[in-house]
Design a protein around this motif. Structure first.
Motif, short mmCIF file in Angstrom:
data_model
loop_
_atom_site.label_atom_id
_atom_site.label_comp_id
_atom_site.label_asym_id
_atom_site.label_seq_id
_atom_site.Cartn_x
_atom_site.Cartn_y
_atom_site.Cartn_z
N THR A 89 0.84 -1.31 0.12
CA THR A 89 -0.11 -0.08 0.07
C THR A 89 0.80 1.27 -0.09
N PRO A 90 1.53 1.53 -0.94
CA PRO A 90 2.41 2.66 -1.00
C PRO A 90 1.65 3.87 -1.18
N ASP A 91 2.11 5.09 -0.66
CA ASP A 91 1.60 6.35 -0.79
C ASP A 91 2.42 7.18 -1.68
N ILE A 92 1.58 8.02 -2.54
CA ILE A 92 2.31 9.03 -3.30
C ILE A 92 1.74 10.31 -2.86
N GLN A 93 2.50 11.28 -2.46
CA GLN A 93 1.72 12.49 -2.21
C GLN A 93 2.27 13.75 -2.94
N ASN A 94 1.59 14.42 -3.73
CA ASN A 94 2.04 15.62 -4.37
C ASN A 94 3.05 15.29 -5.83
N GLN A 95 2.70 14.02 -6.32
CA GLN A 95 3.95 13.81 -7.43
C GLN A 95 3.35 13.13 -8.35
N ILE A 96 3.61 13.54 -9.66
CA ILE A 96 3.26 12.51 -10.77
C ILE A 96 4.36 11.58 -11.02
N VAL A 97 3.95 10.52 -11.16
CA VAL A 97 5.11 9.38 -11.44
C VAL A 97 5.29 9.33 -13.04
N TYR A 98 6.27 9.58 -13.16
CA TYR A 98 6.48 9.33 -14.88
C TYR A 98 7.19 7.90 -15.25
N VAL A 99 6.42 7.19 -16.03
CA VAL A 99 6.94 5.79 -16.28
C VAL A 99 7.31 5.59 -17.78
N ASN A 100 8.57 5.43 -18.09
CA ASN A 100 8.94 5.06 -19.46
C ASN A 100 8.65 3.62 -19.83
N GLY A 101 7.46 3.06 -19.73
CA GLY A 101 7.15 1.74 -19.95
C GLY A 101 5.65 1.52 -19.45
N ALA A 102 5.33 0.09 -19.07
CA ALA A 102 4.12 -0.18 -18.59
C ALA A 102 4.07 -0.31 -16.92
N VAL A 103 2.78 -0.17 -16.46
CA VAL A 103 2.64 0.00 -15.01
C VAL A 103 1.75 -1.21 -14.40
N SER A 104 2.31 -2.19 -13.48
CA SER A 104 1.79 -2.85 -12.77
C SER A 104 1.47 -2.74 -11.47
N GLY A 105 0.15 -3.08 -10.84
CA GLY A 105 -0.08 -2.84 -9.46
C GLY A 105 -0.60 -1.23 -9.44
N ARG A 106 -1.27 -0.65 -10.37
CA ARG A 106 -1.55 0.67 -10.20
C ARG A 106 -2.57 0.65 -8.88
N SER A 107 -3.43 -0.54 -8.88
CA SER A 107 -4.60 -0.49 -7.66
C SER A 107 -3.93 -0.25 -6.35
N HIS A 108 -2.75 -0.59 -6.16
CA HIS A 108 -2.18 -0.66 -4.75
C HIS A 108 -1.67 1.00 -4.32
N LEU A 109 -1.57 1.75 -5.46
CA LEU A 109 -1.09 3.20 -5.14
C LEU A 109 -2.25 3.91 -4.45
N ASN A 110 -2.07 4.66 -3.46
CA ASN A 110 -2.83 5.80 -2.89
C ASN A 110 -2.17 7.22 -3.17
N ILE A 111 -2.52 7.69 -4.18
CA ILE A 111 -1.98 9.00 -4.68
C ILE A 111 -2.94 10.28 -4.30
N THR A 112 -2.51 11.29 -3.72
CA THR A 112 -3.13 12.38 -3.34
C THR A 112 -2.36 13.63 -3.66
N GLY A 113 -3.25 14.62 -3.57
CA GLY A 113 -2.58 16.03 -3.66
C GLY A 113 -2.15 16.57 -5.04
N THR A 114 -1.46 17.69 -5.33
CA THR A 114 -1.13 18.24 -6.37
C THR A 114 0.19 18.22 -6.69
N ASP A 115 0.89 18.15 -7.90
CA ASP A 115 2.15 18.17 -8.18
C ASP A 115 2.51 19.58 -8.20
N PRO A 116 3.54 19.89 -7.51
CA PRO A 116 3.60 21.52 -7.34
C PRO A 116 4.53 21.86 -8.53
N THR A 117 5.14 20.99 -9.35
CA THR A 117 5.94 21.39 -10.51
C THR A 117 5.13 21.78 -11.76
#
Length: 279
Positions: free
Chosen positions: A56-84
């Protein structure tokens, strides 16, 4: 000097050099422009290959850039706004994101929203240069690490020495490919820049605690184990991908971006030659 990577960008600086002797004095000036070099280094999390999430990883205020595919997106708890970018935090991938996908996500299919919501390799190139830091930038970081006593050719290193502002560069120039597991925390003030050449990085929550850092791992992967539930505030470049990201928190805040950003996050353009200052 109070420069911000996200506001007041670019900035124009007037540099003054003065020299005095018994025969007189001379003052020279030149103007330079500083711009946030986000095209050279992601002001977020970057995976140069596929990304795998579990737990159950948390990602706060970040966009995760991936040069490829993503597996396990449902595990991510992403909140907030990317300040950049001023946009909702999410996952932007040039490959496919496994189901379910969320409104703030983008992939090769543009999972939600208009057709132009697709995230393409061309757009990734404008946001994150996949070639990474230049040889000059790496040389500068290496020189700083040597000066601080933080340069090593193996994953066995001692105390990390900080400069007067609380920042440090740890440069691991590994002779054989191996995994490095930092065993220190780096809370405020300051942050540590960790460069790992020819190796992978394993973050363990119990070891790093709540740390503020930049990790640059151009030819290896970055993984994070959940034991201890660590909180990592900062930037990550994982050339070979993000793998096995478990019960861990990755965060970004304006305070971190404003706190003496490292030189390699800036692009410097000289606008004028040195000239005599007006008297």
């Amino acid at each position: 000097c109070g420069l911000s990577l996200t506001s007041g960008n670019p900035a124009w600086l007037l540099i003054t050099a003065q020299a005095k002797s018994s025969e007189g004095s001379r003052t020279l000036q030149q103007t330079v422009k500083l711009s946030a070099a986000s095209a050279n280094f992601p002001l977020s999390l970057y995976s140069g290959n596929s990304a795998t999430f579990s737990g159950t990883p948390d990602i706060q205020n970040q966009i995760v850039y991936v040069n490829g595919a993503v597996s396990g997106r449902s595990h991510l708890n992403i909140t907030g706004t990317d300040p950049t970018t001023g946009m909702p935090a999410g996952v932007w991938a040039t490959g496919a994101i496994d189901k379910p996908v969320y409104s703030q996500d983008r992939d090769k299919y543009g999972p939600l929203g208009p057709p132009d919501n697709r995230f393409t390799p061309g757009e990734l190139q404008t946001r994150v240069n996949p070639s990474g830091l230049s040889s000059l930038q790496l040389s500068t970081l290496k020189s700083q690490a040597i000066a601080e006593g933080n340069y090593y050719t193996s994953g066995n290193f001692g105390t990390v020495n900080a400069d007067s502002s609380g920042n440090a560069v740890l440069y691991l120039d590994l002779q054989t490919h191996s995994t490095v597991a930092p065993q220190f925390s780096w809370p405020k003030p300051g942050y540590v820049t960790i460069v790992v050449i020819n190796g992978d990085v394993k973050l363990t929550g119990g070891a790093i605690g709540s740390s503020r850092a930049v990790i640059y791992c151009p030819d290896g992967s970055v993984r994070a184990d959940g034991s201890g539930h660590g909180t990592f505030t900062g930037l990550v470049w994982a050339g070979a991908g993000l793998t096995d990201i478990g019960n861990f928190t990755f965060a970004l805040d304006q305070d971190f971006l404003n706190e003496n950003p490292p030189a390699y996050l800036w692009s410097v353009t000289r606008l004028t030659h040195w000239k005599e200052a007006d008297s």
